[in-house]
Motif scaffolding. Sequence first.
Motif, PDB file in Angstrom:
ATOM      1  N   LYS A 155      45.892   9.128  33.978  1.00 43.01           N
ATOM      2  CA  LYS A 155      47.052   8.232  34.022  1.00 43.01           C
ATOM      3  C   LYS A 155      47.239   7.441  32.739  1.00 43.01           C
ATOM      4  N   SER A 156      46.231   7.339  31.926  1.00 45.06           N
ATOM      5  CA  SER A 156      46.342   6.574  30.685  1.00 45.06           C
ATOM      6  C   SER A 156      46.621   7.515  29.519  1.00 45.06           C
ATOM      7  N   LEU A 157      47.640   7.211  28.731  1.00 40.17           N
ATOM      8  CA  LEU A 157      47.953   8.005  27.559  1.00 40.17           C
ATOM      9  C   LEU A 157      46.970   7.659  26.452  1.00 40.17           C
ATOM     10  N   THR A 158      46.561   8.669  25.675  1.00 39.18           N
ATOM     11  CA  THR A 158      45.524   8.440  24.667  1.00 39.18           C
ATOM     12  C   THR A 158      46.094   8.138  23.288  1.00 39.18           C
ATOM     13  N   ARG A 159      47.344   8.481  23.049  1.00 43.99           N
ATOM     14  CA  ARG A 159      47.935   8.197  21.752  1.00 43.99           C
ATOM     15  C   ARG A 159      49.441   8.110  21.893  1.00 43.99           C
ATOM     16  N   ILE A 203      55.519   4.181  34.263  1.00 39.74           N
ATOM     17  CA  ILE A 203      55.665   3.160  35.311  1.00 39.74           C
ATOM     18  C   ILE A 203      54.557   3.402  36.321  1.00 39.74           C
ATOM     19  N   CYS A 204      53.765   2.374  36.566  1.00 44.25           N
ATOM     20  CA  CYS A 204      52.682   2.473  37.542  1.00 44.25           C
ATOM     21  C   CYS A 204      52.650   1.190  38.363  1.00 44.25           C
ATOM     22  N   ASP A 205      52.679   1.331  39.670  1.00 43.08           N
ATOM     23  CA  ASP A 205      52.824   0.183  40.571  1.00 43.08           C
ATOM     24  C   ASP A 205      54.098  -0.563  40.176  1.00 43.08           C
ATOM     25  N   CYS A 206      54.018  -1.850  39.888  1.00 43.67           N
ATOM     26  CA  CYS A 206      55.236  -2.611  39.601  1.00 43.67           C
ATOM     27  C   CYS A 206      55.437  -2.846  38.108  1.00 43.67           C
ATOM     28  N   GLY A 260      53.971   6.888  37.769  1.00 42.16           N
ATOM     29  CA  GLY A 260      52.545   6.881  38.058  1.00 42.16           C
ATOM     30  C   GLY A 260      51.681   6.910  36.815  1.00 42.16           C
ATOM     31  N   VAL A 261      52.295   6.735  35.642  1.00 46.32           N
ATOM     32  CA  VAL A 261      51.591   6.804  34.356  1.00 46.32           C
ATOM     33  C   VAL A 261      51.479   5.416  33.737  1.00 46.32           C
ATOM     34  N   GLU A 262      50.309   5.120  33.186  1.00 50.56           N
ATOM     35  CA  GLU A 262      50.084   3.883  32.449  1.00 50.56           C
ATOM     36  C   GLU A 262      50.007   4.182  30.954  1.00 50.56           C
ATOM     37  N   ASP A 263      50.300   3.170  30.137  1.00 51.63           N
ATOM     38  CA  ASP A 263      50.089   3.277  28.697  1.00 51.63           C
ATOM     39  C   ASP A 263      49.398   1.995  28.238  1.00 51.63           C
ATOM     40  N   PHE A 264      49.375   1.757  26.947  1.00 51.76           N
ATOM     41  CA  PHE A 264      48.563   0.669  26.397  1.00 51.76           C
ATOM     42  C   PHE A 264      49.038  -0.722  26.812  1.00 51.76           C
ATOM     43  N   TYR A 265      50.365  -0.943  26.826  1.00 50.69           N
ATOM     44  CA  TYR A 265      50.876  -2.304  26.990  1.00 50.69           C
ATOM     45  C   TYR A 265      51.887  -2.379  28.139  1.00 50.69           C
ATOM     46  N   ALA A 266      51.583  -3.195  29.142  1.00 55.32           N
ATOM     47  CA  ALA A 266      52.510  -3.444  30.245  1.00 55.32           C
ATOM     48  C   ALA A 266      53.445  -4.571  29.825  1.00 55.32           C
ATOM     49  N   PHE A 267      54.731  -4.248  29.670  1.00 57.13           N
ATOM     50  CA  PHE A 267      55.641  -5.233  29.081  1.00 57.13           C
ATOM     51  C   PHE A 267      56.664  -5.803  30.054  1.00 57.13           C
TER      52      PHE A 267
END
Length: 260
Positions: free
Chosen positions: A72-76, A187-190, A223-230
């Motif tokens: 779920k976390s992007l690496t780059r 977008i993951c959860d809210c 369902g995907v997360e990345d480095f910064y939830a904005f």
Amino acid sequence: METLFLLKEITMLKERRHEIILNKLETDGMIQVSDLANILDVTDMTVRRDLKELEDQKLLIRVHGGAKGLDKSLTREFSNEEKILKNKDRKEYIAKIIASLIEDDENIFLGAGTTIEYVSSYMANKNCNIYTNSLYLFQKLKMIRGLRVFLIGGEFREITGAFVGSLALDLVEKIRFSRAFIGVNGICDCLAYTYSVDEGLLQAKILENSNKSYLIADSSKIGVEDFYAFYNIENADVISDDKISPKGKKEIEKYTKLIN
């Protein structure tokens, strides 16, 4: 007529198998071909063919004897060139929705990102003011008659073609937009995610300064997360495509309105 009916039935059965496979992956993290064959009541060959199709759609990773889910976390951070043709049909589907929501005489913000770039193909006969911090989008929109296009400057991020930083923030703080369309990496959860903190800070401010806010995410980003939830998606509508899974749709609609 009977042949057409059978083809439609086969297609629906395959879509149902794919849905079951993805739901099983979401629960277990890894699945075996033999287990899936029993669950789906099909041959191992059919399961392997399904897994190949889902891998081609970037929805899972095949391993020996089965498959595993995507991290779920992007690496780059991927460049504009790497992303522009990925899921092109989904992006064009979303671009048409965005264009349909834009009305004459509005002050519209269109953010950076390859999905929103496709909106330029559907803006003929629109008469409105378009603001963007995307150099790539600006270069496409400036050729369309009837549009007044404003490029928001600042520090240039070559990898995404976006202008960010304090100069860009200072300008958008003074503008009230009719509508803002902001692309996300996940977008993951809210929560809506991006890779760059600078881009995220600017995007959040733009959404706050808009009468109506939209987050743009094709179905591969749910369902995907990345480095910064904005941003909290409860404060915006989410626009996605018609390939979003029932589970993904349910997750979005727990928090906000989904347009697809």
